[in-house]
Structure formats: C-alpha cells, structure tokens
Scaffold this active site. Sequence first.
Site, PDB file in Angstrom:
ATOM      1  N   ARG A   8      33.015  47.457  24.055  1.00 30.59           N
ATOM      2  CA  ARG A   8      32.181  48.616  24.349  1.00 30.59           C
ATOM      3  C   ARG A   8      33.070  49.861  24.395  1.00 30.59           C
ATOM      4  NH1 ARG A   8      28.896  50.229  29.810  1.00 30.59           N
ATOM      5  NH2 ARG A   8      27.731  51.933  28.861  1.00 30.59           N
ATOM      6  N   HIS A   9      32.539  50.975  23.968  1.00 27.78           N
ATOM      7  CA  HIS A   9      33.272  52.242  23.964  1.00 27.78           C
ATOM      8  C   HIS A   9      33.696  52.646  25.377  1.00 27.78           C
ATOM      9  CE1 HIS A   9      29.884  54.387  25.737  1.00 27.78           C
ATOM     10  NE2 HIS A   9      29.107  53.688  24.924  1.00 27.78           N
ATOM     11  N   ASN A  15      27.647  58.217  30.739  1.00 30.21           N
ATOM     12  CA  ASN A  15      27.879  56.951  31.443  1.00 30.21           C
ATOM     13  C   ASN A  15      28.161  57.210  32.919  1.00 30.21           C
ATOM     14  OD1 ASN A  15      29.820  55.720  28.681  1.00 30.21           O
ATOM     15  ND2 ASN A  15      27.743  55.104  29.184  1.00 30.21           N
ATOM     16  N   GLN A  21      22.111  57.134  26.877  1.00 34.74           N
ATOM     17  CA  GLN A  21      22.593  57.924  25.742  1.00 34.74           C
ATOM     18  C   GLN A  21      21.897  57.577  24.439  1.00 34.74           C
ATOM     19  OE1 GLN A  21      27.068  58.809  25.870  1.00 34.74           O
ATOM     20  NE2 GLN A  21      26.857  56.837  26.893  1.00 34.74           N
ATOM     21  N   ARG A  60      31.692  58.325  20.413  1.00 32.26           N
ATOM     22  CA  ARG A  60      32.278  57.614  21.554  1.00 32.26           C
ATOM     23  C   ARG A  60      32.837  56.258  21.155  1.00 32.26           C
ATOM     24  NH1 ARG A  60      26.633  58.019  22.213  1.00 32.26           N
ATOM     25  NH2 ARG A  60      25.513  56.065  22.573  1.00 32.26           N
ATOM     26  N   GLU A  86      24.224  52.461  18.416  1.00 29.72           N
ATOM     27  CA  GLU A  86      23.463  52.105  19.617  1.00 29.72           C
ATOM     28  C   GLU A  86      21.970  52.125  19.341  1.00 29.72           C
ATOM     29  OE1 GLU A  86      22.973  50.394  22.101  1.00 29.72           O
ATOM     30  OE2 GLU A  86      23.898  51.381  23.822  1.00 29.72           O
ATOM     31  N   HIS A 144      28.494  49.578  21.294  1.00 34.05           N
ATOM     32  CA  HIS A 144      27.763  50.078  22.451  1.00 34.05           C
ATOM     33  C   HIS A 144      27.196  48.936  23.279  1.00 34.05           C
ATOM     34  CE1 HIS A 144      27.927  53.991  20.459  1.00 34.05           C
ATOM     35  NE2 HIS A 144      27.735  53.291  19.348  1.00 34.05           N
TER      36      HIS A 144
END
Length: 191
Positions: A8-9, A15, A21, A60, A86, A144
């Site tokens: 995951r970023h 966040n 997002q 991201r 995402e 994501h």
Amino acid sequence: MNVIYMIRHGETDANKNFIVQGRMDNPLNQNGIEQAKKTGAYLKSNNEHFDLIVASPLKRANDTAKIICKTLNEKKLVLTHSGFTERNFGDFDGKKIDAEYSHKVLNDDIPNMEKNKDLESRIFTALNELCTRYPDKKILIVAHSHVIKAVLVNLVKEFNYTSYLSNCSINVIKHNNGEYSVDNYNINPLE
C-alpha cells in the site's frame, strides 16, 4: 510461479485525516515519503529484489514505488498499470471514514461506487495479465488499500473490506498454475 509483493502507498494528508480518497490524485505527505523510504530499507535489509516494479498511476502509489525502487538501488523503471488504480468510491469520495462508510462498503451500498465484485474482477484481471506476461517473476506492485483488499478478501477467510491495512503494509501473494494464495499479509515494515 510468480511471487507478488503488494504494498500500500505511503501516507497522504487524506489518510491522516481519515478522508476517503478513491480516485483523487493526492500526493504523499512528508510522513508518507519517510514511510516509503523505511519500506524500501526494510525490503533491502531482507535482501529482496524484484524482476518488475508496477504501480497505480495515482501519484501517492507511483511516488511510493519510485522511492522504494531508489532505496533498493533497483535500476528499473516503475511501470504504471491502470488496473491497479484505487476503487471509485462514488458519492463517498472526499468524505470522512466513519461507521456509516464501513457499513455501506461492506454492503455495496454507496451510490456510484465501483461494486465489490467489479473491483475484484478488475484487480484479478490485472494480476492475471502481469503473471501471463511475466511468468515466474518476482513482482512488486504498489497500489491502494481496496486494490489489495480485493485480493485478500478472496484468499483470507477473516479479511473483509473494513479490515485495516496500514500505509506501506506488505502483502505477499503467490500465483502458481492459475491459483493464487497468500503467503503473508499486512506486514508493517515501519515497526
């Protein structure tokens, strides 16, 4: 057999503030940049190397992948793949994550949201494409939360779309003879 590391970023301000997002193209915040560096250092300390590095086209994830790649001293381009973008959260994009959100995601009940089965189909199609194009390779995918969850909900009995995945968590998936399995998931390299 493919070994796939899905990461995951790093953290964004959304966040940090518990804001959905979705497809918003938010950058990493300073903490997210540091998380990506620490994740790369964690992988490097475990002598991890990758044949291919792929990321969502959203900043991201793409920036997290580039930072990890640099930290690993990998001389590879980060390939982008829109299949790992995402999920579209529809009417919840930009809103606060709360109990209502969790209930609605589990029940596929957010107006204009990409449905769970559609998301899962998109992600497994993208994974199958990579595994077919690059057989027997070790692949790093930076994506994501719900992209990774779309895989885990199908392979880990106790996992669902409201299960927590930390920023920069590492999830190790194997693909062998058309079958996927989870080797380990939600490893936090920042601890």
